[in-house]
Design an enzyme around this catalytic site. Structure first.
Site, short mmCIF file in Angstrom:
data_model
loop_
_atom_site.label_atom_id
_atom_site.label_comp_id
_atom_site.label_asym_id
_atom_site.label_seq_id
_atom_site.Cartn_x
_atom_site.Cartn_y
_atom_site.Cartn_z
N ASP A 173 -7.49 -9.76 0.95
CA ASP A 173 -7.34 -8.75 -0.10
C ASP A 173 -8.70 -8.13 -0.34
OD1 ASP A 173 -6.83 -7.37 -2.67
OD2 ASP A 173 -4.97 -8.52 -2.69
N ASP A 259 10.84 -2.28 6.67
CA ASP A 259 11.77 -1.91 5.60
C ASP A 259 11.38 -0.53 5.06
OD1 ASP A 259 13.87 -2.44 3.65
OD2 ASP A 259 12.27 -2.67 2.18
N GLU A 264 11.38 8.82 5.24
CA GLU A 264 12.65 8.19 4.85
C GLU A 264 13.61 9.25 4.33
OE1 GLU A 264 11.95 4.90 2.20
OE2 GLU A 264 10.48 4.00 3.53
N HIS A 282 14.78 0.38 3.44
CA HIS A 282 14.05 0.27 2.16
C HIS A 282 14.86 -0.50 1.10
CE1 HIS A 282 10.54 2.30 -0.13
NE2 HIS A 282 10.88 1.16 -0.73
N GLY A 284 13.93 -3.58 -0.04
CA GLY A 284 13.11 -4.67 -0.59
C GLY A 284 13.51 -5.09 -2.00
P1 NAD Z 1 0.19 -5.28 -6.29
O1 NAD Z 1 -0.55 -4.13 -6.85
O2 NAD Z 1 0.51 -6.43 -7.17
O3 NAD Z 1 -0.63 -5.85 -5.02
C1 NAD Z 1 -1.20 -5.04 -4.05
C2 NAD Z 1 -2.44 -5.76 -3.53
O4 NAD Z 1 -2.96 -5.05 -2.41
C3 NAD Z 1 -3.57 -5.85 -4.56
O5 NAD Z 1 -3.97 -7.19 -4.74
C4 NAD Z 1 -4.68 -4.99 -3.95
O6 NAD Z 1 -5.98 -5.44 -4.26
C5 NAD Z 1 -4.37 -5.15 -2.47
N1 NAD Z 1 -4.99 -4.14 -1.63
C6 NAD Z 1 -5.20 -2.82 -1.88
N2 NAD Z 1 -5.81 -2.25 -0.81
C7 NAD Z 1 -5.96 -3.21 0.12
C8 NAD Z 1 -6.50 -3.24 1.43
N3 NAD Z 1 -7.03 -2.14 1.99
N4 NAD Z 1 -6.48 -4.41 2.10
C9 NAD Z 1 -5.98 -5.53 1.53
N5 NAD Z 1 -5.46 -5.57 0.30
C10 NAD Z 1 -5.45 -4.43 -0.40
O7 NAD Z 1 1.49 -4.67 -5.61
P2 NAD Z 1 2.87 -5.43 -5.31
O8 NAD Z 1 3.74 -5.39 -6.50
O9 NAD Z 1 2.55 -6.75 -4.68
O10 NAD Z 1 3.49 -4.43 -4.23
C11 NAD Z 1 2.95 -4.35 -2.92
C12 NAD Z 1 3.56 -3.19 -2.16
O11 NAD Z 1 4.98 -3.37 -2.04
C13 NAD Z 1 3.39 -1.82 -2.84
O12 NAD Z 1 3.10 -0.86 -1.83
C14 NAD Z 1 4.75 -1.51 -3.40
O13 NAD Z 1 4.97 -0.13 -3.52
C15 NAD Z 1 5.63 -2.14 -2.34
N6 NAD Z 1 7.01 -2.43 -2.74
C16 NAD Z 1 8.00 -2.22 -1.84
C17 NAD Z 1 9.33 -2.49 -2.19
C18 NAD Z 1 10.44 -2.28 -1.21
O14 NAD Z 1 11.54 -1.94 -1.64
N7 NAD Z 1 10.23 -2.50 0.06
C19 NAD Z 1 9.63 -2.96 -3.47
C20 NAD Z 1 8.59 -3.19 -4.36
C21 NAD Z 1 7.27 -2.93 -3.99
#
Ligand code: NAD
Length: 310
Positions: A173, A259, A264, A282, A284
């Protein structure tokens, strides 16, 4: 305390949101099929606007929301709300990060198992009256190295689930990782390059930012094990799909499950022609539990904002 604000819910959301808001005296209008044109005409009448994924609150719409105090997304990503425009108008933008955590993490486990045992192909062939047992020699997740890129809400939840399956967790991270969590899951901290070179499975859980666009590109894919598999349930655009296609087609990467896609709905995407690729549309956060939790979280946040608590 009861409130007189008017709420417009623009997308299909769990009924619990409506129930909680109404119980608190808010006048709720539920229009899950509202068109952008209709929304443009009505948005100025409401103090609170709620969306999920279907409706996009563009700059133009935000500007028409003259009475609006709160814009809420019953989900995680805020890609469908022009947050800069909202901020300029002093509108609070809220989301429900907690809702999708477990749902997305479980989907990743499902996608890893599906690839490890080739479940989609096994099912497809049997439907065509083919018993291909001999071709379906799989592998197990236990003992394998799972590299998690982004250890926020979802990445952390995934680490815990994968640990329960006896996987080894490597994590990267850009912000410091909570030491207690790291200890709990036996996390091996690594930089991104080391993670990619060492992992059997790589799962992405980062937001889509300038810094994460094409984070997994041709160069990085070429450093991964030839048997490695990649899972992306975060946001389309974090993996370069052309580079992924070439890596999978040439056999330089074992498999991939997406996903989320650059475009999309991903109808006609060339990746789906590959045998070592699986896809979901999508989904998730698409569980009853996640939707209900997200609706609850948003309802509570709205009430607390109106009470001045947060
Ligand atoms: P979050 O903000 O809690 O966590 C994201 C993490 O990524 C943070 O800890 C941040 O520091 C880290 N990060 C940012 N840039 C980075 C990099 N270059 N390298 C490594 N780490 C990095 O977010 P979350 O709630 O865990 O969600 C994560 C992702 O999942 C988001 O993109 C969100 O939109 C996506 N999501 C997708 C679905 C789906 O339906 N597939 C559903 C919910 C969330």
């Amino acid at each position: 305390m009861s409130f007189s604000d008017k709420v417009l819910i623009c997308d299909q959301v769990d009924a619990v949101l409506n129930d909680i808001l109404k119980k608190n005296g808010l006048a709720v209008t539920y229009e899950p099929q509202i068109t952008p044109e209709d929304l443009a005409k009505k948005i100025g009448d409401y103090e609170i606007i709620v969306v999920r994924s279907r409706t996009t609150l563009t700059k133009d719409l935000v500007e028409k929301a003259t009475k609006c105090k709160i814009m809420a997304r019953v989900g995680v990503g805020l890609d469908n709300i022009d947050t800069d425009a909202a901020k300029a108008k002093n509108i609070r933008v809220i989301n429900a990060v907690e809702g999708a955590m477990n749902a997305v993490a479980e989907l990743v486990i499902g996608l890893m198992l599906a690839m490890a045992r080739d479940i989609p192909r096994a099912d497809r062939e049997l439907r065509n009256d083919k018993w291909i047992k001999k071709e379906l020699m799989g592998t197990e997740l236990a003992g394998k190295y799972l590299g998690i890129v982004g250890l926020g809400n979802i990445g952390k939840r995934l680490a815990r689930l994968a640990r329960a399956l006896n996987m080894n967790i490597i994590g990267f991270d850009v912000v410091p990782i909570d030491p207690e969590f790291a200890k709990d899951v036996g996390l091996i901290k690594a930089d991104l390059d080391t993670l990619l070179q060492s992992a059997d499975y790589v799962s992405l859980h980062v937001p889509l930012l300038d810094s994460t666009k094409n984070l997994i590109n041709a160069n990085r894919l070429s450093t991964m094990k030839k048997t490695a598999r990649i899972i992306n349930t975060s946001r389309g655009g974090t993996v370069d799909e052309n580079a992924l296609y070439e890596a999978l087609k040439s056999g330089n990467l074992g498999g991939a499950a997406l996903d989320v896609f650059e475009k999309e709905p991903a109808i006609g995407n060339k990746l789906v022609s590959l045998p070592n690729f699986i896809a979901t549309p999508h989904i998730g956060a698409q569980t009853k539990e996640a939707q209900s939790l997200a609706a609850n979280v948003i309802a509570e946040k709205i009430i607390q904002i109106l009470r001045g608590v947060i």
